[in-house]
Motif scaffolding. Structure first.
Motif, PDB file in Angstrom:
ATOM      1  N   LEU A  73      46.734   6.754  -2.737  1.00 57.79           N
ATOM      2  CA  LEU A  73      46.820   6.984  -0.840  1.00 57.79           C
ATOM      3  C   LEU A  73      46.253   8.176  -0.615  1.00 57.79           C
ATOM      4  O   LEU A  73      45.799   8.241   0.340  1.00 57.79           O
ATOM      5  N   TRP A  74      46.496   9.067  -1.308  1.00 55.80           N
ATOM      6  CA  TRP A  74      45.662  10.434  -0.926  1.00 55.80           C
ATOM      7  C   TRP A  74      44.039  10.735  -1.377  1.00 55.80           C
ATOM      8  O   TRP A  74      43.231  11.200  -0.486  1.00 55.80           O
ATOM      9  N   ALA A  75      43.771   9.972  -2.445  1.00 57.05           N
ATOM     10  CA  ALA A  75      42.775  10.138  -3.103  1.00 57.05           C
ATOM     11  C   ALA A  75      41.498   9.218  -2.315  1.00 57.05           C
ATOM     12  O   ALA A  75      40.168   9.846  -2.029  1.00 57.05           O
ATOM     13  N   ALA A  76      41.732   8.176  -1.753  1.00 55.11           N
ATOM     14  CA  ALA A  76      40.626   7.430  -1.129  1.00 55.11           C
ATOM     15  C   ALA A  76      40.283   7.951   0.180  1.00 55.11           C
ATOM     16  O   ALA A  76      38.868   8.081   0.402  1.00 55.11           O
ATOM     17  N   PRO A  77      41.158   8.654   1.068  1.00 54.88           N
ATOM     18  CA  PRO A  77      40.633   9.036   2.331  1.00 54.88           C
ATOM     19  C   PRO A  77      39.971  10.494   2.057  1.00 54.88           C
ATOM     20  O   PRO A  77      38.588  10.716   2.636  1.00 54.88           O
ATOM     21  N   TRP A  78      40.337  11.139   0.990  1.00 55.91           N
ATOM     22  CA  TRP A  78      39.582  12.394   0.558  1.00 55.91           C
ATOM     23  C   TRP A  78      38.347  11.957   0.210  1.00 55.91           C
ATOM     24  O   TRP A  78      37.112  12.617   0.754  1.00 55.91           O
ATOM     25  N   HIS A  79      37.775  11.142  -0.750  1.00 55.05           N
ATOM     26  CA  HIS A  79      36.625  10.578  -1.230  1.00 55.05           C
ATOM     27  C   HIS A  79      35.962  10.153  -0.097  1.00 55.05           C
ATOM     28  O   HIS A  79      34.445   9.902  -0.218  1.00 55.05           O
ATOM     29  N   TRP A  80      36.350   9.346   0.779  1.00 53.32           N
ATOM     30  CA  TRP A  80      35.742   8.983   1.881  1.00 53.32           C
ATOM     31  C   TRP A  80      35.228   9.894   2.821  1.00 53.32           C
ATOM     32  O   TRP A  80      33.906   9.901   3.110  1.00 53.32           O
ATOM     33  N   CYS A  81      35.681  11.118   2.896  1.00 52.61           N
ATOM     34  CA  CYS A  81      35.368  12.096   3.751  1.00 52.61           C
ATOM     35  C   CYS A  81      34.258  12.797   3.053  1.00 52.61           C
ATOM     36  O   CYS A  81      33.078  13.240   3.483  1.00 52.61           O
ATOM     37  N   ALA A  82      34.405  12.858   1.701  1.00 53.91           N
ATOM     38  CA  ALA A  82      33.358  13.656   0.929  1.00 53.91           C
ATOM     39  C   ALA A  82      32.068  12.643   0.978  1.00 53.91           C
ATOM     40  O   ALA A  82      30.995  13.193   0.850  1.00 53.91           O
ATOM     41  N   PHE A  83      32.308  11.585   1.075  1.00 51.60           N
ATOM     42  CA  PHE A  83      31.057  10.298   1.040  1.00 51.60           C
ATOM     43  C   PHE A  83      30.288  10.609   2.185  1.00 51.60           C
ATOM     44  O   PHE A  83      29.207  10.801   2.225  1.00 51.60           O
ATOM     45  N   LEU A  84      30.926  10.797   3.201  1.00 55.78           N
ATOM     46  CA  LEU A  84      30.398  10.757   4.694  1.00 55.78           C
ATOM     47  C   LEU A  84      29.765  12.228   4.598  1.00 55.78           C
ATOM     48  O   LEU A  84      28.698  12.351   5.402  1.00 55.78           O
ATOM     49  N   ALA A  85      30.252  13.301   4.047  1.00 51.83           N
ATOM     50  CA  ALA A  85      29.590  14.446   4.024  1.00 51.83           C
ATOM     51  C   ALA A  85      28.320  14.632   3.396  1.00 51.83           C
ATOM     52  O   ALA A  85      27.231  14.935   3.592  1.00 51.83           O
ATOM     53  N   ALA A  86      28.410  13.656   2.066  1.00 53.89           N
ATOM     54  CA  ALA A  86      27.065  13.734   1.441  1.00 53.89           C
ATOM     55  C   ALA A  86      26.124  12.883   2.284  1.00 53.89           C
ATOM     56  O   ALA A  86      24.915  13.400   2.004  1.00 53.89           O
ATOM     57  N   VAL A  87      26.318  12.008   2.694  1.00 46.32           N
ATOM     58  CA  VAL A  87      25.415  11.094   3.584  1.00 46.32           C
ATOM     59  C   VAL A  87      24.972  11.902   4.869  1.00 46.32           C
ATOM     60  O   VAL A  87      23.546  11.971   4.769  1.00 46.32           O
ATOM     61  N   ALA A  88      25.676  13.025   5.473  1.00 46.89           N
ATOM     62  CA  ALA A  88      25.191  13.534   6.595  1.00 46.89           C
ATOM     63  C   ALA A  88      24.471  14.687   5.843  1.00 46.89           C
ATOM     64  O   ALA A  88      23.351  15.160   6.650  1.00 46.89           O
ATOM     65  N   ALA A  89      24.536  15.443   4.566  1.00 43.23           N
ATOM     66  CA  ALA A  89      23.934  16.184   3.925  1.00 43.23           C
ATOM     67  C   ALA A  89      22.652  15.734   3.101  1.00 43.23           C
ATOM     68  O   ALA A  89      21.828  16.471   2.550  1.00 43.23           O
ATOM     69  N   ASP A  90      22.490  14.330   3.454  1.00 43.32           N
ATOM     70  CA  ASP A  90      21.170  13.823   2.594  1.00 43.32           C
ATOM     71  C   ASP A  90      21.402  14.217   1.111  1.00 43.32           C
ATOM     72  O   ASP A  90      20.394  14.475   0.673  1.00 43.32           O
ATOM     73  N   ASP A  91      22.496  13.747   0.419  1.00 39.79           N
ATOM     74  CA  ASP A  91      22.742  14.090  -0.960  1.00 39.79           C
ATOM     75  C   ASP A  91      23.179  12.832  -1.799  1.00 39.79           C
ATOM     76  O   ASP A  91      24.442  12.588  -1.931  1.00 39.79           O
ATOM     77  N   PRO A  92      22.261  11.778  -1.809  1.00 44.09           N
ATOM     78  CA  PRO A  92      22.493  10.542  -2.300  1.00 44.09           C
ATOM     79  C   PRO A  92      23.418  10.871  -3.750  1.00 44.09           C
ATOM     80  O   PRO A  92      24.163   9.914  -3.958  1.00 44.09           O
ATOM     81  N   PRO A  93      22.781  11.754  -4.643  1.00 43.20           N
ATOM     82  CA  PRO A  93      23.589  11.279  -5.662  1.00 43.20           C
ATOM     83  C   PRO A  93      25.339  11.666  -5.714  1.00 43.20           C
ATOM     84  O   PRO A  93      26.118  11.062  -6.030  1.00 43.20           O
ATOM     85  N   SER A  94      25.451  12.724  -4.713  1.00 45.86           N
ATOM     86  CA  SER A  94      27.008  12.947  -4.289  1.00 45.86           C
ATOM     87  C   SER A  94      27.412  11.690  -3.594  1.00 45.86           C
ATOM     88  O   SER A  94      28.878  11.484  -3.837  1.00 45.86           O
ATOM     89  N   ALA A  95      26.942  11.303  -2.753  1.00 48.42           N
ATOM     90  CA  ALA A  95      27.392  10.024  -2.101  1.00 48.42           C
ATOM     91  C   ALA A  95      27.732   9.081  -3.126  1.00 48.42           C
ATOM     92  O   ALA A  95      28.642   8.256  -3.041  1.00 48.42           O
ATOM     93  N   GLN A  96      26.748   8.641  -4.046  1.00 53.94           N
ATOM     94  CA  GLN A  96      27.345   7.725  -5.073  1.00 53.94           C
ATOM     95  C   GLN A  96      28.343   7.998  -5.994  1.00 53.94           C
ATOM     96  O   GLN A  96      29.115   7.187  -6.405  1.00 53.94           O
ATOM     97  N   ARG A  97      28.405   9.417  -6.254  1.00 54.21           N
ATOM     98  CA  ARG A  97      29.630   9.847  -6.934  1.00 54.21           C
ATOM     99  C   ARG A  97      30.959   9.460  -6.383  1.00 54.21           C
ATOM    100  O   ARG A  97      31.892   9.035  -6.919  1.00 54.21           O
ATOM    101  N   HIS A  98      30.796   9.799  -4.844  1.00 53.27           N
ATOM    102  CA  HIS A  98      32.203   9.536  -4.081  1.00 53.27           C
ATOM    103  C   HIS A  98      32.455   7.944  -4.096  1.00 53.27           C
ATOM    104  O   HIS A  98      33.612   7.621  -3.958  1.00 53.27           O
ATOM    105  N   ALA A  99      31.434   7.304  -3.861  1.00 51.24           N
ATOM    106  CA  ALA A  99      31.414   5.805  -3.728  1.00 51.24           C
ATOM    107  C   ALA A  99      32.070   5.343  -4.915  1.00 51.24           C
ATOM    108  O   ALA A  99      32.860   4.324  -4.970  1.00 51.24           O
ATOM    109  N   ALA A 100      31.814   5.987  -6.108  1.00 47.44           N
ATOM    110  CA  ALA A 100      32.185   5.356  -7.324  1.00 47.44           C
ATOM    111  C   ALA A 100      33.757   5.551  -7.412  1.00 47.44           C
ATOM    112  O   ALA A 100      34.785   4.860  -7.925  1.00 47.44           O
TER     113      ALA A 100
END
Length: 511
Positions: free
Chosen positions: A313-340
């Motif tokens: 419940l709490w982890a999925a939206p948190w990692h989604w925000c972190a994923f969007l942040a990584a995409v916005a920051a052009d950080d593919p490794p971080s985006a892939q980690r949060h997608a995992a």
């Protein structure tokens, strides 16, 4: 008895003053009085009363770990006086809720408050258990309904309506969050300490539902409240402000709100109930290149979720925000980690088919494909629609715009831009005609067709006075790419100067 002893208020009276001050939202005075009682040799009953007040003060002031310490102390020295609703602070900071032995104490009468406290404690624990979010939402709704019938307000570490709204928002159900908070506002649930919080969460539900005008009005109403604003409300308010500015595509506005956001984050310790606000600020930080500054707070959020076993419940939206942040920051490794992380959450047996975790995991996977230039229009459309249904229409529109930028197929480009516009317009607004379907002008215009669809978008924003960076933020491309487009536009139109360029652009777009 000496004069000083006669002038000094009895600890029971001081505890009562602390309770009354807390219920009127005067947390500085409430904290001072409660702390004075705790520092004295007062009877245990007064110490426990003061501890409960000070715990509530700490929670409102963004120091939930300190509230948890007080609840743990009460459970140790007076097990029979431990409040089930203490789970808000204990679970909210990743701690275990101690078991209470009531065999040697008188049973608590089944009052409205006792019933509500029990439901809140049960719901908070369920929210971090597999498949427990539905029962948590139900119990919090019932707890709020119980307190609506109570004549006097109750000071908790948080209101059941606010907690229920957070659960609903994390489930991707902003309409339910709005209904819960509307009832709390109508009943003035909890009184002064919660009026601003309920208004802010109502506005957040409006933002999640795509009604940005209502969200802005709600934020203004919350900011206009006469009660003192404390750290928890300030964090939500500034995150809501940042969210509205971000959805409006105003980069300058984000820069203006960021300094306030930094101060609000510094004043508020990470806890389970602040993940929504800090997650929104993480996306903003990614866009502004400020993720390194926010990194310690993001690590605290990760550590908290790890301590709780990564509850879906709490982890999925948190990692989604972190994923969007990584995409916005052009950080593919971080985006892939949060997608995992999102894929793991979706694979959890508690995440049923069609759950928000599943929607976000699929969205992250599709987004990563789009970033590599693999744009499948049907998949992007389906994912964007799923995000919109989960109260994330803006994120769906961003995905569609990203796909438009990455594709080389003009038909797909037009489809993706039309999809993005439709999602941002909302369900009540008729969708715009896609560029591919626009009728041709009746009379030939000077050089209108020489610009590609993407160049026309850049040109329109350039005429609106946006900088290259701001245009890039709107179209999800870099400022250098915008500069490249402008250079190409000047060559195509034969513009010899900036003045000529603007005149030629107006003529071209008019056609």
């Amino acid at each position: 008895m000496s004069a000083p002893e006669l002038e000094r208020p009895m600890t029971s009276d001081l505890a009562a003053v602390a309770e009354q001050a807390a219920l009127t939202g005067e947390f500085v005075e409430a904290g001072r009085c409660a702390d004075e009682v705790l520092a004295s040799d007062a009877p245990l009953t007064d110490l426990v009363r003061a501890a409960h007040v000070l715990a509530g003060v700490h929670a409102h002031r963004g120091m939930l770990a300190d509230a948890a310490e007080l609840h743990a102390w009460v459970a140790a020295v007076a097990p029979g006086r431990a409040c089930p609703a203490a789970a808000v602070a204990l679970v909210g900071t990743g701690r275990e809720v101690p078991s209470t032995d009531t065999t040697s104490t008188r049973p608590v009468p089944p009052t409205l408050r006792a019933g509500a406290d029990g439901l809140v404690g049960k719901a908070v624990r369920a929210s971090v258990q597999p498949g427990g979010s539905a029962s948590a939402l139900s119990d919090l709704t019932r707890a709020a309904a119980m307190l609506e019938c109570r004549a006097a307000p109750v000071l908790h570490d948080d209101s059941p309506a606010a907690l229920g709204a957070l659960v609903a928002l994390h489930r991707g159900e902003p309409d339910l969050a709005r209904t819960l908070v509307d009832r709390a506002l109508a009943a003035d649930l909890g009184g002064a300490p919660y009026r601003r919080r309920h208004l802010l969460l109502r506005a957040w539900a409006d933002m999640a539902g795509g009604d940005l005008l209502a969200a802005r009005a709600g934020l203004d109403a919350a900011n206009a409240r006469p009660e003192p604003a404390h750290a928890r409300d300030e964090l939500v308010a500034v995150a809501l402000e940042a969210g509205l500015v971000r959805r409006g595509g105003d980069t300058r506005g984000l820069l203006a709100v960021w300094s306030r956001a930094r101060e609000a984050v510094l004043r508020h310790a990470m806890d389970l109930w602040s993940l929504l606000a800090v997650g929104e600020l993480a996306v903003v930080a990614g866009r502004l290149g400020e993720l390194a500054w926010l990194a310690p707070h993001l690590r605290s959020g990760d550590e908290l979720l790890n301590a709780l076993g990564q509850p879906v419940l709490w982890a999925a939206p948190w990692h989604w925000c972190a994923f969007l942040a990584a995409v916005a920051a052009d950080d593919p490794p971080s985006a892939q980690r949060h997608a995992a992380h999102l894929a793991e959450a979706a694979a959890d047996p508690a995440a049923h088919a069609g759950s928000l975790a599943g929607v976000l995991a699929r969205a992250a996977r599709t987004w990563l494909h789009v970033l590599t230039g693999d744009v499948q229009a049907e998949e992007v459309s389906a994912v964007a629609a799923s995000l919109s249904e989960a109260g994330m229409a803006y994120d769906g529109a961003r995905l569609a715009k990203e796909a438009a930028v990455r594709t080389s197929d003009k038909r797909v480009l037009a489809t993706m831009l039309g999809l993005a516009r439709g999602l941002l317009a909302g369900p009540s607004t008729a969708p715009e005609v896609s560029p591919a379907a626009e009728p041709q002008a009746a009379a030939p215009a000077p050089r209108p067709s020489v610009l590609s669809d993407r160049e026309r978008e850049v040109a329109e924003l350039l005429l609106d006075g946006l900088t290259y960076r701001e245009i890039g933020d709107r179209l999800f491309i870099t400022a250098k790419t915008v500069e490249h487009h402008v250079r190409g536009i000047r060559q195509r139109l034969g513009s010899e100067s900036r003045t000529d360029l603007f005149a030629d652009l107006r003529a071209s777009l008019a056609g």
